[in-house]
Write an enzyme that holds these catalytic residues in place. Structure first.
Site, PDB file in Angstrom:
ATOM      1  CE  LYS A  22      -1.883   1.496   3.973  1.00  0.00           C
ATOM      2  NZ  LYS A  22      -1.701   2.960   4.212  1.00  0.00           N
ATOM      3  CG  ASN A  23       2.332   2.550   3.534  1.00  0.00           C
ATOM      4  OD1 ASN A  23       1.265   3.144   3.362  1.00  0.00           O
ATOM      5  ND2 ASN A  23       2.644   1.972   4.675  1.00  0.00           N
ATOM      6  CB  CYS A 116      -5.448   5.784  10.897  1.00  0.00           C
ATOM      7  SG  CYS A 116      -6.055   4.325  10.037  1.00  0.00           S
ATOM      8  NE  ARG A 121       1.227  10.454   8.626  1.00  0.00           N
ATOM      9  CZ  ARG A 121       1.025   9.279   8.027  1.00  0.00           C
ATOM     10  NH1 ARG A 121       0.903   9.212   6.728  1.00  0.00           N
ATOM     11  NH2 ARG A 121       0.946   8.171   8.744  1.00  0.00           N
ATOM     12  CG  ASP A 305       2.529   1.494   9.816  1.00  0.00           C
ATOM     13  OD1 ASP A 305       2.118   2.367  10.599  1.00  0.00           O
ATOM     14  OD2 ASP A 305       2.488   1.624   8.578  1.00  0.00           O
ATOM     15  NE  ARG A 397      -7.225   4.111   5.680  1.00  0.00           N
ATOM     16  CZ  ARG A 397      -6.095   4.304   6.372  1.00  0.00           C
ATOM     17  NH1 ARG A 397      -6.009   3.928   7.623  1.00  0.00           N
ATOM     18  NH2 ARG A 397      -5.052   4.850   5.798  1.00  0.00           N
TER      19      ARG A 397
END
Length: 416
Positions: A22-23, A116, A121, A305, A397
């Site tokens: 995903k990232n 989230c 951030r 994470d 997600r």
């Protein structure tokens, strides 16, 4: 999928393929704006965050077609439009659109990123990057606006090795004449993945994966085909699940290097592994052993994470573990829910003290973020009895085929 009913106490066995990252996929999708042509992105996960980025790019005039796990993105007719709150507010990674939009159109206006609620951030590091490249910016309660008559080469020092700011610095400078130097750059595989895509498009980037990156601007980029590497956090979630359930799982589509930064923690808990031609086999024979101290850090340290799912395993381990969270201030939100399952956890600011219990008990718990909800699922797998996990839409997600993959491994799950 909003809620899951999980019957715990079953060991996991079998084989599962680890999806694309995903990232890495999200910044690569954003970077496709730069090539002003066609990008074919293979091994793209079918998850909500990717679907949201697809919507954002479509709203900017990009033409996107999906063929299973392959995205075909045509950005030739992309236009400069504000990225509104109804889209950006759903996706923390929306900030990576700023660099490519600024580079291509000379300006960008985007709502502040959402996603989230794991902590602040701040985008000040991103804005400082753009300022050093010759842009100016305005910030209000809702939008961030950045513009430049012409970007120029720069020597940029990041006060913190932010992954997103490093990605924006690379994307914003990839067509800027001269050589831009990015110091104290993030080293994560997500940086390497983005640079691999861009170099495939014809970009001239050196040093990705190190703390200094040099970007020599090119006149234009070309069409390319790029395959997204394995998602290391999904891989880590399966590893945590095997450890918690004393399971035996083969993970395909990944390799041992993808687990750098956290595999050593799990081997310290007693996990054993064997490298295979097409992946890695992992197995846990006994109740996990506690690891004394785990501190989250930037790569190649222990990733934030992975902290929540590892806390679930520690709650079931033999001994005591101290967690120190150095990245996000709200990452211990899962602790209160784990305590409902009988976990012995005390939190003091950015420190959590976990005393492992030989038994966890199924409970009615609720997720509040992506990794925290996955952590509750891992705990439910190890717990005695039935657990109800609410708000499991967060899992969509970042995890592809979550329920079906775990059912294939022997988990007993009912969607409710």
């Amino acid at each position: 999928m909003k809620n899951l009913c999980v019957q715990g106490g079953r060991k996991l066995y079998g084989s599962v393929r680890v999806q694309g990252s995903k990232n890495i996929c999200l910044p690569v999708m954003a970077a496709s704006i730069l090539n002003e042509g066609i990008s074919v992105i293979e091994n793209c996960p079918c998850i909500d965050d990717v679907f949201i980025m697809q919507e954002i790019l479509s709203g900017l005039g990009c033409v996107i077609n999906r063929e299973q796990n392959t995205l075909i993105i045509d950005t030739a007719n992309a236009v400069s439009k504000p990225v509104t709150a109804d889209m950006a507010g759903k996706l923390r990674a929306s900030s990576v659109l700023m660099g490519p939009l600024l580079a291509r159109f000379g300006s960008v206006k985007t709502a502040k990123p959402g996603g989230c609620q794991i902590g602040k951030r701040p985008i000040d590091i991103h804005l400082d990057v753009f300022k050093r490249l010759g842009a100016s910016w305005e910030l209000d309660d809702e939008y961030v606006s950045v513009s430049a008559l012409k970007l120029h080469e720069a020597d940029i020092y990041l006060r913190f090795p932010s992954v997103g700011a490093t990605q924006n610095a690379i994307m914003a400078s990839v067509k800027v004449p001269g050589i831009t130097i990015i110091r104290n750059a993030a080293k994560e595989p997500e940086i390497v993945g983005l640079c691999d895509y861009l170099t495939g498009c014809g970009a001239d980037i050196k040093g990705a994966g190190g703390d200094t990156i040099a970007v020599r601007g090119v006149d234009k980029l070309n069409d390319t085909v790029y395959t997204i590497p394995a998602d290391r956090m999904v891989m880590g979630t399966y590893i945590a699940s095997a450890c918690a359930t004393r399971g035996n799982i083969k993970l395909t589509g990944c390799n041992i290097c993808d687990a750098e930064g956290f595999l050593d923690v799990y081997t310290g808990m007693g996990l054993e592994y064997k490298e295979c031609k097409d992946g890695i086999s992992i197995f846990q024979k006994e109740r996990p052993k506690a690891v004394d101290y785990i501190k989250t850090s930037v790569y190649p340290g222990f990733p934030t994470d992975m902290q929540s799912v590892t806390m679930s395993v520690a709650a079931y381990s033999d001994g005591k573990t101290v967690f120190e969270e150095s990245i996000f201030e709200n990452r211990f939100g899962v602790a209160g829910q784990l305590k409902k399952m009988g976990a012995d956890i005390s939190v003091d600011k950015n420190m959590a003290h976990v005393t492992g219990r030989s038994r966890l008990t199924g409970a009615d718990v609720a997720g509040t973020d992506l990794r925290g909800t996955a952590a509750l699922f891992v705990a439910a797998l190890a717990a005695d009895g039935e657990s109800i996990i609410r708000n499991t839409q967060y899992i969509n997600r970042g995890y592809e085929k979550f329920v079906s993959n775990y059912r294939e491994l022997g988990a007993e799950i009912i969607e409710i």
